[in-house]
Structures are given as C-alpha cells and as structure tokens.
Design a protein around this motif. Structure first.
Motif, PDB file in Angstrom:
ATOM      1  N   LEU A  24       5.202   1.152   7.835  1.00 47.35           N
ATOM      2  CA  LEU A  24       4.579   0.606   9.038  1.00 47.35           C
ATOM      3  C   LEU A  24       4.730   1.591  10.177  1.00 47.35           C
ATOM      4  CD1 LEU A  24       5.150  -2.189   7.463  1.00 47.35           C
ATOM      5  CD2 LEU A  24       4.732  -3.147   9.731  1.00 47.35           C
ATOM      6  N   LEU A  25       3.630   1.861  10.840  1.00 45.91           N
ATOM      7  CA  LEU A  25       3.653   2.788  11.971  1.00 45.91           C
ATOM      8  C   LEU A  25       2.950   2.111  13.142  1.00 45.91           C
ATOM      9  CD1 LEU A  25       2.508   5.847   9.836  1.00 45.91           C
ATOM     10  CD2 LEU A  25       4.796   5.593  10.840  1.00 45.91           C
ATOM     11  N   GLY A  26       3.154   2.662  14.327  1.00 39.51           N
ATOM     12  CA  GLY A  26       2.453   2.102  15.484  1.00 39.51           C
ATOM     13  C   GLY A  26       3.279   2.225  16.738  1.00 39.51           C
ATOM     14  N   ARG A  27       2.598   2.015  17.869  1.00 33.77           N
ATOM     15  CA  ARG A  27       3.232   2.220  19.155  1.00 33.77           C
ATOM     16  C   ARG A  27       4.399   1.248  19.359  1.00 33.77           C
ATOM     17  NH1 ARG A  27       1.770   1.541  25.272  1.00 33.77           N
ATOM     18  NH2 ARG A  27       2.546   3.546  26.013  1.00 33.77           N
ATOM     19  N   THR A  28       5.323   1.664  20.210  1.00 34.52           N
ATOM     20  CA  THR A  28       6.458   0.811  20.529  1.00 34.52           C
ATOM     21  C   THR A  28       5.985  -0.555  21.046  1.00 34.52           C
ATOM     22  OG1 THR A  28       8.396   0.621  21.941  1.00 34.52           O
ATOM     23  CG2 THR A  28       6.589   1.903  22.803  1.00 34.52           C
ATOM     24  N   TYR A  46       9.807   8.797   6.207  1.00 34.91           N
ATOM     25  CA  TYR A  46       9.476   7.441   5.776  1.00 34.91           C
ATOM     26  C   TYR A  46       8.076   7.316   5.192  1.00 34.91           C
ATOM     27  CZ  TYR A  46      13.633   6.982   8.512  1.00 34.91           C
ATOM     28  OH  TYR A  46      14.903   7.170   8.984  1.00 34.91           O
ATOM     29  N   TYR A  47       7.124   8.121   5.683  1.00 35.84           N
ATOM     30  CA  TYR A  47       5.790   7.980   5.085  1.00 35.84           C
ATOM     31  C   TYR A  47       5.598   8.885   3.861  1.00 35.84           C
ATOM     32  CZ  TYR A  47       4.160  11.900   8.156  1.00 35.84           C
ATOM     33  OH  TYR A  47       3.991  13.096   8.811  1.00 35.84           O
ATOM     34  N   ARG A  48       6.565   9.776   3.640  1.00 35.19           N
ATOM     35  CA  ARG A  48       6.510  10.606   2.433  1.00 35.19           C
ATOM     36  C   ARG A  48       6.436   9.703   1.194  1.00 35.19           C
ATOM     37  NH1 ARG A  48      10.645  13.523  -0.527  1.00 35.19           N
ATOM     38  NH2 ARG A  48      12.005  11.915   0.276  1.00 35.19           N
ATOM     39  N   ASN A  49       5.536   9.997   0.307  1.00 35.83           N
ATOM     40  CA  ASN A  49       5.376   9.234  -0.941  1.00 35.83           C
ATOM     41  C   ASN A  49       4.946   7.780  -0.752  1.00 35.83           C
ATOM     42  OD1 ASN A  49       6.197  11.492  -2.369  1.00 35.83           O
ATOM     43  ND2 ASN A  49       8.351  10.868  -2.281  1.00 35.83           N
ATOM     44  N   SER A  50       4.456   7.431   0.420  1.00 32.52           N
ATOM     45  CA  SER A  50       3.973   6.059   0.592  1.00 32.52           C
ATOM     46  C   SER A  50       2.587   5.939  -0.027  1.00 32.52           C
ATOM     47  CB  SER A  50       3.876   5.702   2.075  1.00 32.52           C
ATOM     48  OG  SER A  50       5.158   5.626   2.628  1.00 32.52           O
ATOM     49  N   SER A  51       2.334   4.777  -0.638  1.00 35.85           N
ATOM     50  CA  SER A  51       0.989   4.578  -1.177  1.00 35.85           C
ATOM     51  C   SER A  51       0.144   3.760  -0.214  1.00 35.85           C
ATOM     52  CB  SER A  51       1.058   3.886  -2.537  1.00 35.85           C
ATOM     53  OG  SER A  51       1.683   2.646  -2.380  1.00 35.85           O
ATOM     54  N   ALA A  52       0.806   3.217   0.813  1.00 37.57           N
ATOM     55  CA  ALA A  52       0.059   2.460   1.812  1.00 37.57           C
ATOM     56  C   ALA A  52       0.719   2.622   3.174  1.00 37.57           C
ATOM     57  CB  ALA A  52       0.022   0.980   1.433  1.00 37.57           C
ATOM     58  N   ALA A  53      -0.110   2.699   4.201  1.00 35.64           N
ATOM     59  CA  ALA A  53       0.411   2.742   5.567  1.00 35.64           C
ATOM     60  C   ALA A  53      -0.269   1.644   6.369  1.00 35.64           C
ATOM     61  CB  ALA A  53       0.149   4.103   6.198  1.00 35.64           C
ATOM     62  N   LYS A  96       0.744  -9.287 -12.982  1.00 38.42           N
ATOM     63  CA  LYS A  96       1.461  -8.093 -12.579  1.00 38.42           C
ATOM     64  C   LYS A  96       2.431  -8.445 -11.459  1.00 38.42           C
ATOM     65  CE  LYS A  96      -1.690  -4.296 -13.589  1.00 38.42           C
ATOM     66  NZ  LYS A  96      -2.649  -3.351 -13.020  1.00 38.42           N
ATOM     67  N   GLN A  97       3.530  -7.750 -11.440  1.00 32.87           N
ATOM     68  CA  GLN A  97       4.445  -7.900 -10.305  1.00 32.87           C
ATOM     69  C   GLN A  97       4.475  -6.594  -9.538  1.00 32.87           C
ATOM     70  OE1 GLN A  97       8.371  -9.252 -10.783  1.00 32.87           O
ATOM     71  NE2 GLN A  97       7.798 -11.084 -11.924  1.00 32.87           N
ATOM     72  N   VAL A  98       4.313  -6.717  -8.239  1.00 30.26           N
ATOM     73  CA  VAL A  98       4.406  -5.513  -7.420  1.00 30.26           C
ATOM     74  C   VAL A  98       5.567  -5.670  -6.448  1.00 30.26           C
ATOM     75  CG1 VAL A  98       3.256  -4.048  -5.727  1.00 30.26           C
ATOM     76  CG2 VAL A  98       1.929  -5.080  -7.576  1.00 30.26           C
ATOM     77  N   VAL A  99       6.497  -4.746  -6.529  1.00 28.90           N
ATOM     78  CA  VAL A  99       7.601  -4.748  -5.562  1.00 28.90           C
ATOM     79  C   VAL A  99       7.189  -3.863  -4.394  1.00 28.90           C
ATOM     80  CG1 VAL A  99      10.020  -4.170  -5.155  1.00 28.90           C
ATOM     81  CG2 VAL A  99       9.289  -5.010  -7.402  1.00 28.90           C
ATOM     82  N   LEU A 100       7.135  -4.462  -3.223  1.00 30.44           N
ATOM     83  CA  LEU A 100       6.811  -3.678  -2.037  1.00 30.44           C
ATOM     84  C   LEU A 100       8.104  -3.188  -1.409  1.00 30.44           C
ATOM     85  CD1 LEU A 100       4.107  -5.993  -0.378  1.00 30.44           C
ATOM     86  CD2 LEU A 100       3.718  -4.011  -1.861  1.00 30.44           C
ATOM     87  N   ALA A 101       8.279  -1.880  -1.352  1.00 30.80           N
ATOM     88  CA  ALA A 101       9.420  -1.290  -0.640  1.00 30.80           C
ATOM     89  C   ALA A 101       8.894  -0.883   0.729  1.00 30.80           C
ATOM     90  CB  ALA A 101       9.951  -0.084  -1.400  1.00 30.80           C
ATOM     91  N   ILE A 102       9.284  -1.655   1.730  1.00 31.37           N
ATOM     92  CA  ILE A 102       8.626  -1.532   3.037  1.00 31.37           C
ATOM     93  C   ILE A 102       9.520  -0.820   4.040  1.00 31.37           C
ATOM     94  CG2 ILE A 102       7.514  -2.818   4.902  1.00 31.37           C
ATOM     95  CD1 ILE A 102       7.396  -5.210   2.869  1.00 31.37           C
ATOM     96  N   TRP A 103       8.976   0.196   4.675  1.00 28.44           N
ATOM     97  CA  TRP A 103       9.704   0.907   5.729  1.00 28.44           C
ATOM     98  C   TRP A 103       9.112   0.576   7.085  1.00 28.44           C
ATOM     99  CZ3 TRP A 103      14.199   3.350   5.482  1.00 28.44           C
ATOM    100  CH2 TRP A 103      14.675   3.727   4.225  1.00 28.44           C
ATOM    101  N   ASP A 104       9.969   0.019   7.937  1.00 32.08           N
ATOM    102  CA  ASP A 104       9.622  -0.233   9.324  1.00 32.08           C
ATOM    103  C   ASP A 104      10.088   1.005  10.094  1.00 32.08           C
ATOM    104  OD1 ASP A 104       9.102  -1.387  11.764  1.00 32.08           O
ATOM    105  OD2 ASP A 104      10.847  -2.713  11.738  1.00 32.08           O
ATOM    106  N   THR A 105       9.322   1.461  11.062  1.00 37.70           N
ATOM    107  CA  THR A 105       9.737   2.669  11.784  1.00 37.70           C
ATOM    108  C   THR A 105       9.897   2.388  13.276  1.00 37.70           C
ATOM    109  OG1 THR A 105       7.452   3.356  12.130  1.00 37.70           O
ATOM    110  CG2 THR A 105       8.544   4.196  10.154  1.00 37.70           C
ATOM    111  N   ALA A 106      10.542   3.307  13.975  1.00 36.24           N
ATOM    112  CA  ALA A 106      10.737   3.154  15.413  1.00 36.24           C
ATOM    113  C   ALA A 106       9.453   3.538  16.144  1.00 36.24           C
ATOM    114  CB  ALA A 106      11.881   4.049  15.876  1.00 36.24           C
ATOM    115  N   GLY A 107       9.153   2.821  17.212  1.00 34.98           N
ATOM    116  CA  GLY A 107       7.923   3.101  17.953  1.00 34.98           C
ATOM    117  C   GLY A 107       8.106   4.163  19.028  1.00 34.98           C
ATOM    118  N   ASP A 108       9.344   4.345  19.452  1.00 32.60           N
ATOM    119  CA  ASP A 108       9.652   5.328  20.490  1.00 32.60           C
ATOM    120  C   ASP A 108       9.131   6.700  20.068  1.00 32.60           C
ATOM    121  OD1 ASP A 108      10.844   7.125  22.297  1.00 32.60           O
ATOM    122  OD2 ASP A 108      12.631   5.873  22.500  1.00 32.60           O
TER     123      ASP A 108
END
Lengths: 210, 348
Positions: free
Chosen positions: A11-15, A79-86, A57-69
């Motif tokens: 997950l990305l985006g402004r603070t 954190y976005y390295r190797n992500s399949s979705a943003a 099918k089972q999909v395990v979502l490994a979710i990374w929340d990031t800092a907005g600062d």
C-alpha cells in the motif's frame, strides 16, 4: 487440499490517506479511532478463499503498509520489491492526496521489474457529501477512471469507517493474482463466489509493524 | 469523642471493615480504566496482583533513595550506584526529575529565558511542517488520558513542541516518529522542558537522534548495519537462517532504533528501557535489539518470513518480567563491550 498461493501486496499513498485504517479494517474488522502514524512500514497477512465452480484456491495476501511521510519514500523499494500488486491510496476529499498517486505510479513503472498490478483506491467515502458526510469530492470519478484506464489499473472506492468496498478490494486483488475473473453480476450458483475464511482461520491473520 | 472517632478512621485507612459511605468514594468509570501511566483501557483494570503490589512497595522504598540522590546530584553522578539504580528502574513519581537531571536540562536552559516562547511564535507563522504535525498530533497516543481530547492542553503542547523544533533544527524539521517521542517526553515534562529534552536527545553526542531522523536516515542505516554485524558474529547460525528467509534487519528494526522501542514493548518496560537510554544513550537500543533476537533465537530459527515478522513485532511468548529483561539488557551491554561491538563508532 486447495491450492495455496502467497502474494505480496504493497500500500502506498500520501500521508493521512488512510492506508493503515484500510488494513486494520480488513484484518481486524474494526474501524480504529487510535491509528498511529506508520513509521517505516507494517506487515500483515490474511487468507482469501476463492471458489469457482469445482476450482478452489487459497490466496495468502502478505500486505505491506508503508509510511506516508515523504522522508520515508527512500525506504519504499524495500517494500514494493517483488510485489505483485500495489494499492495506491488517496483521500477522495483531498486533491493533494490524489496528486501524489501519479508520483507512486511513475515510481513503480520505472523501478519495478516484475509484473505489478495497480489498484487506485479512493478512501473515506463516508466523509463525502454524497454519502451524507461533510466534505466535497476533490476529484471526479470520471477523471480517476480515465487515468486508471490509461494505466491499465483498477479504480475502487472504500470507506474504512463504514466498511464499504474493503473486502471487495482485497478479493479483487487475490482473484486477479490467481487468474480468477470476478463476476460483475450478483453471484449465481456456478459463477464465481468469493468468500472469507471463517473463524477457524483466525490464527492465519496477523498484523504487525516495524 | 468525635475527634477520636475521626482519627481512628484515618488510622484504619481502607482496610477491610472500614466504614466508607459510597458517596465518599467517587466511582467514575475513567478511574477504573486508566492505568498508572495514564493509558485508557476498554475494560476496567483487573485488581492488582500480589506481584504488582509488591513491585509498587519496592518502588516506594526506592523513592527515598532517589530523593536523596537527586538532592546531591553532582555527588550521585560520581557514584557507581547511580547506573545500577537507573537500570533497576527510576520510580515513576520521580521520573521527570531524574530525566531532567540526567539530561541536564537546567544547564541547557541557562540564559535561554524567553527563547522558547519566541521561537514558538515564529514557528506558528512559518513552520513548513504544520500540516504533517497537525495530522500526527491528531493520532498520537489518543488512548492516553493526556492526549485523548482533540485540541486539549497536551495536544496543544505537542503541536507547539514539534512545530517549534521543526524551525529550531531545520535540517531535521519534522519527521514522522518524532511525535511519539515528544509525546512521551510530555508525559513527564512541561511544554518548554519537553522541547529542550527533545533537542537534547537529537543533538547531544550520546543520543544523537538527529542522524536518525534527518533525510536519508544515515544513522539508522549505520545502526542497522551494526546490528547485522553483531548478529552475524555472535549468532552466526540464526543470522544465516534469517538471511535465507529474507528477514532483513532494515525492515524489522526500523522502529526499534528510530524510537528506541516505543510501542514495541509493554509500556512499563518501554519506560525502563528509556530510563537506560536517557542515561547511556545509543548503546541501549543497540544492545536491546540484539537481546530481542537472542531471546527468540530458538523460535526464530524455525520460523518462516511471515511468522518471524509477526513474532518480532508482538514480542510475546517469553517468560521474563521487566526486571529480568533489564538485567539481561545490562548483561548484553557488557557482552557487546567485551566483543568490541557495543557501538559502531562515530559517523564518517
């Protein structure tokens, strides 16, 4: 046994765009009034079960929340390295927040080598006048949709407070990853049904941040 | 006779059988859900356990020793007892005095009368970080009784300390993560002292948090690199496993170093670690980070990425109390010193 796949979502985006609240709502099913600013990033995961006719099918979502600062932007590649979705979030009532979306899109397009699907997520619908809230929409949906189409991204709107659109967003991410197509129409018997793991799966959920 | 009855009631106190009218005991809900540090809980707190009651008694007896030390501070500084007493825990009631003396706030404030107020006025008009600070004040320790009320007195103070600091130290300005630290300081200091304490933690040589928060986070990267080096040398096998499952110190240790374990440990233990950090600076989070990995060595060596990440965050499933952890922390600091690894050395 169902097929199990794990995929990394960032997950990305402004603070203040509501990234942490979105995840807390999805993982813990609550709207927390006590969400702290994210320092660095936070990790959590949840299992989504996909059922399509005979296929499961089972999909395990490994979710990374990031800092907005903005100062932490230099850390984002971790954190976005190797992500399949943003999922790029913006506050629907804040134009500056929307303007930041393009920054992240460009960064991902430029720096990410793997195939990373883009989701643009307008947050806090509950605050908009059209939903009975106090604020005006800062960006028209047609504008965002046109932008998303150009990028081959998907656009969704959510409210972590009212729990609008949250589960659907992550199901969509999981289904896209697993190569399932989501059915626009209400689910009928043998079309795609998506369901959450029930309570027995509780220990598969976890959340943490660093 | 009235007098005797009144005096007797005070002698008896709240012991069993004491006659207390219900109206004499305020029964506000907030009393029951607020812990001794000011955090508000959803449910009324359970009754104090015997162990907790005993710990409080010990803390009371330490207060007397601390009062004496604080009175003769210059002499206390020379004594070997001081460090040990810091690691045994500063009594909460004297924490503000003790932190203030250790950081030498009186010295820093010398000849600075009126400075803070003027800087604050300037910051209100010109700080470029006002928006971010406002956003973060609104979500810092809202579960604490001091910061609960939007625009309440302590929120005003937090806002002003951060805004003023952003103008005072323009290289750092404001960075997310500082609000938690400033809020912790405001739990023990008034607004102006919290400002000077923050300034001290960022700029003095022992704590040097400046390099943690300035753009590029140079000191954070240095501490993380050093942490890797420690693990590689002293826990070689585990370090290999963590590398294999891609559990990277850059990811898990960020908050540990940036905020010296704030929100990563039970609050009572956080305060103990902060007592040590304020007293001994950088060496404390360096040793604490290594201690955490050591504590979970067994579990971590069998874990996957997801499990390890979750585990290192909640830091549960160990059987040690705060005192034991602090003893281990001291021992770890010695261990690192023996190996020449207690500090990465000054920046280049």
């Amino acid at each position: 046994m169902d097929e199990v796949h794990t995929t990394k979502v960032v997950l990305l985006g402004r603070t203040g765009s509501g990234k942490t609240s979105l995840i807390v709502r999805y993982i813990s099913s609550v709207f927390s009034e006590n969400v702290k600013p994210t320092i660095g990033a936070a990790f959590s995961k949840k299992t989504v079960q996909l059922i399509h006719g005979e296929e499961r099918k089972q999909v395990v979502l490994a979710i990374w929340d990031t800092a907005g600062d903005e100062r932490y932007e230099s850390m984002a590649p971790l954190y976005y390295r190797n992500s399949s979705a943003a999922i790029i979030c913006f506050d629907l009532a804040d134009r500056q927040s929307y303007n930041k979306v393009d920054f992240w899109v460009k960064e991902l397009v430029e720096k990410v080598e793997q195939n990373c699907k883009l989701y643009i997520c307008g947050t806090k619908t509950d605050l908009l006048a059209e939903y009975g809230g106090p604020l005006k929409r800062a960006v028209g949906p047609t504008e965002v949709m046109a932008y998303a189409k150009k990028l081959n991204a998907k656009f969704v709107e959510t409210s972590s407070k009212s729990n609008y659109g949250i589960d659907d967003l992550f199901k969509l991410v999981a289904a896209d990853f697993a190569g399932f197509t989501l059915c626009e129409a209400p689910p009928i018997e043998d079309s795609l049904r998506l369901q959450e793991p029930n309570q027995t799966d509780v220990n598969e959920k976890s959340s943490c941040c660093f | 006779r009235d007098r005797a009855a009144i005096v007797a009631k005070y002698d008896k106190g709240r012991e069993e059988g004491a006659e207390i009218d219900p109206w004499e005991d305020a029964d506000f809900f907030v009393y029951k859900v607020t812990d001794r540090y000011g955090f508000l809980h959803k449910e009324p707190l359970p009754k104090r356990t015997e162990l907790e009651a005993k710990a409080l008694l010990i803390e009371r007896s330490r207060e007397i020793k601390w009062l004496k030390m604080l009175k003769n501070w210059d002499k206390s500084l020379l004594s070997d007892k001081l460090r040990n007493r810091v690691y045994k825990g500063i009594p909460n009631s004297l924490r503000s005095q003790a932190w203030s003396q250790i950081l030498r706030l009186d010295k820093i404030k010398l000849n600075k009368e009126g400075f803070y107020d003027q800087a604050k006025l300037l910051a209100r008009r010109t700080s470029p970080d006002i928006r971010q600070i406002d956003l973060d004040v609104n979500r810092t320790y809202r579960n604490h009784i001091m910061f609960r009320d939007r625009y309440g007195i302590k929120q005003q103070a937090l806002f002003h300390v951060l805004a003023t600091y952003s103008m005072y130290n323009t290289e750092v300005g404001y960075c997310q993560g500082m609000s938690g630290i400033a809020a912790l300081l405001l739990m023990y200091f008034n607004e102006e002292d919290a400002f000077w304490a923050l300034s001290c933690l960022l700029s003095d040589r022992m704590h040097g948090m400046h390099g943690l928060f300035k753009p590029g986070f140079p000191k954070l990267l240095r501490l993380q690199e050093h942490h890797e080096k420690i693990c590689k040398k002293l826990l070689t096998k585990l370090h290999k496993h963590l590398k294999k499952i891609e559990v990277d110190a850059r990811i898990y240790s960020m908050k540990w170093f940036l905020q010296c374990f704030l929100d990563r440990l039970p609050f009572s233990l956080t305060l103990r670690v902060w007592d040590a950090f304020i007293f001994d600076g950088d060496r404390v989070p360096i040793a604490m980070a290594f201690l955490v990995i050591k504590l979970y060595k067994k579990q971590l060596s069998k874990m996957s990425f997801d499990e390890a990440m979750s585990h290192l965050q909640t830091m549960e499933n160990h059987n040690f109390n705060d005192d034991e952890i602090m003893e281990m922390l001291q021992a770890t600091m010695l261990e690192l010193r023996r190996n020449g690894l207690d500090h990465p050395g000054p920046s280049q």
